[in-house]
Design an enzyme around this catalytic site. Structure first.
Site, PDB file in Angstrom:
ATOM      1  N   GLY A   1      33.071  -2.414 -38.884  1.00 27.87           N
ATOM      2  CA  GLY A   1      34.297  -3.112 -38.498  1.00 27.87           C
ATOM      3  C   GLY A   1      34.115  -4.603 -38.274  1.00 27.87           C
ATOM      4  O   GLY A   1      33.053  -5.070 -37.876  1.00 27.87           O
TER       5      GLY A   1
ATOM      6  N   LYS B   1      37.958 -13.381 -48.024  1.00 27.94           N
ATOM      7  CA  LYS B   1      39.046 -14.156 -47.415  1.00 27.94           C
ATOM      8  C   LYS B   1      39.607 -13.462 -46.175  1.00 27.94           C
ATOM      9  O   LYS B   1      39.722 -14.074 -45.111  1.00 27.94           O
ATOM     10  CB  LYS B   1      40.175 -14.378 -48.422  1.00 27.94           C
ATOM     11  CG  LYS B   1      41.349 -15.147 -47.819  1.00 27.94           C
ATOM     12  CD  LYS B   1      42.508 -15.306 -48.776  1.00 27.94           C
ATOM     13  CE  LYS B   1      42.280 -16.474 -49.726  1.00 27.94           C
ATOM     14  NZ  LYS B   1      43.462 -16.699 -50.586  1.00 27.94           N
TER      15      LYS B   1
ATOM     16  N   GLU C   1      37.392  -6.892 -34.452  1.00 31.56           N
ATOM     17  CA  GLU C   1      37.322  -7.219 -33.031  1.00 31.56           C
ATOM     18  C   GLU C   1      36.127  -8.068 -32.632  1.00 31.56           C
ATOM     19  O   GLU C   1      36.172  -8.811 -31.661  1.00 31.56           O
ATOM     20  CB  GLU C   1      37.359  -5.911 -32.228  1.00 31.56           C
ATOM     21  CG  GLU C   1      38.742  -5.307 -32.373  1.00 31.56           C
ATOM     22  CD  GLU C   1      38.848  -3.871 -31.914  1.00 31.56           C
ATOM     23  OE1 GLU C   1      39.248  -3.664 -30.782  1.00 31.56           O
ATOM     24  OE2 GLU C   1      38.543  -2.967 -32.709  1.00 31.56           O
TER      25      GLU C   1
HETATM   26 MO1  MOS Z   1      42.625  -2.736 -31.608  1.00 29.20          MO
HETATM   27  S1  MOS Z   1      42.392  -3.342 -29.650  1.00 29.20           S
HETATM   28  O1  MOS Z   1      41.316  -1.710 -31.693  1.00 29.20           O
HETATM   29  O2  MOS Z   1      43.961  -1.739 -31.711  1.00 29.20           O
END
Ligand code: MOS
Length: 722
Positions: free
Chosen positions: A684, A616, A687
């Site tokens: 990650g 989620k 981003e």
């Molecule tokens: Mo985020 S731009 O990696 O704090």
């Protein structure tokens, strides 16, 4: 147990954000900002303000608060009121403290500031002739680099020798994080030191910066941020609000709350720099890249404290024998820049992935096929292979799910709508930071997982409980995660898409340690399993066919709890592999043939980001990134007037997508746990969702209309037919 632990307190309003804290005797600070972009403050007339109802004190460069410039892992962080220089419009230059917020704000309006004004440079295009080489990237790699095949003298030679070349200039707008929670702080001093409630991306880092600025020991600063209303990089560094609240509370001897107004957030914090990028690609007729050149210019504030490294990640996308990247910075009198979701990758991918699409058009080749022909096994110029890369699978699965085979080179029409499909590659380096986590077993058979850190909406809190439960072999409902308190073991920053990898690795180590200690305790003299070989499973210690839960054992030996702190840092793995997450972004855009309105009608992201811990919150991270990509492509852009004033630095003028702008978003993971990167296996995901999205949209618009727009945001007027 909810699948997202911070969900119920947030949607019911029980979550207390920084500025929701009210303390006895608390007073309010209102920040005064500059109304010129460049110059020196000559005088500040505070007579009326000092006499206004409720006003306690007024601070300015002529009556500064006691602050030093902290120099921490982010480098130097600017602190307000220490000199009379004005470097941009909207810079904090004063603080009015009064009994109420309204009194402080009213008094601030009466303050007269006069300046020795100097000419201001506020436009990236105007400043470009004064561009300077940018410093090395975050990872220390040089901002300018040439990798050339043997016998090739220059990238220009490699391009000249290429049978097919595309070359174009792209531009991206100045943007701002515009997090829902404005930057704010509540600060109070007592005999133990400072307590500060302020949303940030790492409470121990905030404590370190505040301690350095206030010249006190870090152990006397207690930073708390259990709930953060969005950050996206914009709350990595300590805000002017926090520095000023802390210093004013010390000067006045009462708790001080400072909350930036929405307009102030746009200038008194930091945003994303505008970029101009030139990309040239040289290829063979069959689409094999020979040469990639990517030169980028990004605006930076006069203090050059941050460069948006747009060309930097281009070496990580495709294989080619020749690569040249450069990064220049253009100092301007504009508000500072900082990390913003995929800093460099978000902007750089718009240019590179648009250029790849242009090359596909020039070659009359399918853009996925072109990308796959140039799939790389390592970053260019590095001999460390990716730990895992399944970009081909992302495109294959994505193409099938999205119906890519129905795409035509010139889109299709549906009534009055011109419909096009576009794709782009997404890539974001997998990183992790040092982190420590305390794992505690309690005598009621519950456990606690605690680290300073922050969950600015990423889902880290829930992830802590899940990884903790898995590591202790008990149900997640029995694990209490604690975050957002600098007094807890240092968990580092929720930034760089590192939270799960960093904290998760430390949890696994801490859990293994506490289990070992539990086993030793169970077999210690006088304990239930004295002298026996003890094992652990399912939350229980076992020996000689007998079992006790850890709670039963702790009660039997009169111990309320047992703790261990696990610490983990990146290490050896960095010498063995390169690490990145990858993805394939697909989108369908409809452009109305009469109004030229562009609407994204379908999106799909297929991501190769290692193991997914919580489906989620992971989907939420990726869809958030993709939505921001739509926003970057079609909505967002700060307009900086020649005077340096932001023409649209508020929520009326700074366009952000609303629900009606966003279609259903399909997200799919190809899940290959990456235990070469960290023991949790998660890379990650914070981003990568924004990377490539704007290019996929621009490419879909080209497919629909035949109009190539090389800047974002793309506006209606960009899509007028010739
Ligand atoms: Mo985020 S731009 O990696 O704090």
């Amino acid at each position: 147990m909810p699948s997202r632990l911070d969900g119920p307190p947030k949607v019911t309003g029980r979550a207390k954000y920084g500025a929701d804290h009210n303390l006895p005797g608390m007073v309010h600070g209102y920040i005064v900002v500059s109304t010129i972009a460049h110059g020196e403050i000559r005088a500040v007339d505070v007579t009326a303000a000092m006499g206004a109802p409720g006003v306690i004190d007024v601070y300015s460069p002529f009556r500064p608060l006691d602050l030093r410039t902290p120099n921490t892992m982010f480098g130097e962080t600017w602190v307000p009121l220490q000199d009379k220089e004005v470097a941009y419009y909207g810079q904090p230059i004063g603080l009015v403290v009064a009994e109420t917020y309204e009194q402080a704000r009213d008094a601030a309006m009466t303050i007269g500031v006069s300046y020795h004004e100097r000419p201001a440079l506020t436009s990236l295009l105007d400043g470009i002739s004064a561009a300077q080489d940018a410093p090395p990237g975050f990872d220390g790699s040089p901002s300018t680099m040439d990798i050339l095949a043997p016998g090739v003298a220059s990238i220009e030679d490699a391009l000249r020798a290429s049978p097919v070349v595309v070359e174009a200039t792209y531009a991206t707008a100045t943007q701002h994080h515009a997090a829902m929670e404005p930057h704010s702080a509540v600060a109070a001093w007592d005999s133990d030191g400072l307590t500060v409630y302020s949303g940030n991306q790492g409470s121990n880092l905030q404590a370190m910066e505040l301690a350095a600025a206030l010249e006190v020991d870090v152990s006397s600063v207690h930073a708390l941020n259990p709930f953060v209303g969005g950050a996206f990089g914009g709350k990595a560094r300590t805000s002017a609000a926090a520095f000023l609240a802390a210093a004013a509370a010390r000067a006045i001897g009462r708790p001080v709350k400072v909350v930036l107004s929405r307009e102030q957030v746009f200038t008194a914090t930091a945003g994303r720099a505008a970029t101009i990028q030139k990309v040239a690609l040289g290829a063979t007729q069959d689409g094999s890249l020979i040469a990639i050149r990517h030169d980028a210019w990004s605006s930076t504030a006069a203090d050059r404290s941050f460069v948006e490294p747009a060309s930097h990640s281009t070496r990580e996308y495709y294989k080619a024998e020749n690569l040249s990247i450069s990064q220049k910075m253009v100092p301007l009198n504009i508000p500072p820049g900082t990390f913003m979701r995929a800093p460099g990758e978000a902007t750089g991918s718009f240019a590179l992935e648009s250029a790849i699409d242009e090359l596909a058009v020039a070659l009359n080749m399918d853009p996925i096929q072109l990308r796959m022909r140039n799939d790389s096994t390592a970053p260019l110029g590095k001999d460390l292979l990716w730990s895992g890369k399944h970009l081909d699978e992302c495109f294959r699965i994505g193409a099938a799910r999205f119906g890519w085979s129905e795409r035509t080179p010139h889109g299709r029409t549906d009534g009055d709508w011109l419909v096009g499909l576009g794709v782009a590659t997404a890539m974001f380096p997998a990183l992790r930071f040092p982190a420590s986590v305390r794992v505690t077993l309690r005598d009621d058979d519950t456990a606690e997982v605690a680290t300073s850190g922050a969950d600015p909406g990423t889902g880290l809190l829930t992830v802590l409980s899940l990884v903790g439960a898995e590591s202790l072999d008990i149900p997640p409902a029995r694990v209490t995660p604690l975050l957002g308190d600098s007094a807890l073991p240092p968990g580092g920053m929720s930034g760089g898409s590192t939270g799960t990898a960093s904290a998760g690795s430390a949890i696994m180590i801490g859990a293994a340690q506490v289990i070992e200690e539990l086993q030793a305790l169970a077999s210690s003299p006088g304990a239930p399993f004295e002298g026996m070989e003890v094992s652990y499973a399912d939350g229980r210690v076992l020996a000689n066919g007998q079992a006790m839960t850890f709670g039963e054992l702790l009660r039997a030996v009169n111990r309320p709890s047992l703790s261990a702190i696990g610490s983990s840092s990146p290490g050896e793995e960095l010498t063995k592999h390169s690490f990145s997450s990858f993805g394939a972004q697909f989108c369908e855009v409809r452009v109305h043939q009469w109004t030229r309105e562009a609407r994204v009608s379908r999106m799909l992201g297929v991501f190769d980001a290692g193991r997914i811990i919580n489906d989620k919150t992971a989907r939420s991270q990726l869809s958030g990134g993709m939505i921001w990509g739509v926003s970057a492509a079609l909505h967002e852009g700060l307009e900086i007037e020649r005077s340096g004033r932001l023409a649209n630095g508020d929520f009326a003028g700074y366009l952000l997508p609303v629900n009606a702008d966003i279609p259903d978003i399909d997200i799919h993971f190809v899940e290959y746990p990456d235990t070469l990167h960290n023991s949790v296996g998660a890379r990650g995901i914070g981003e990568i969702g924004i990377v490539g999205t704007a290019a996929a949209i621009a490419n879909a618009i080209y497919n629909a209309t035949g109009i190539r727009v090389r800047h974002i945001p793309i506006m209606v007027e960009d899509l007028l037919p010739d």
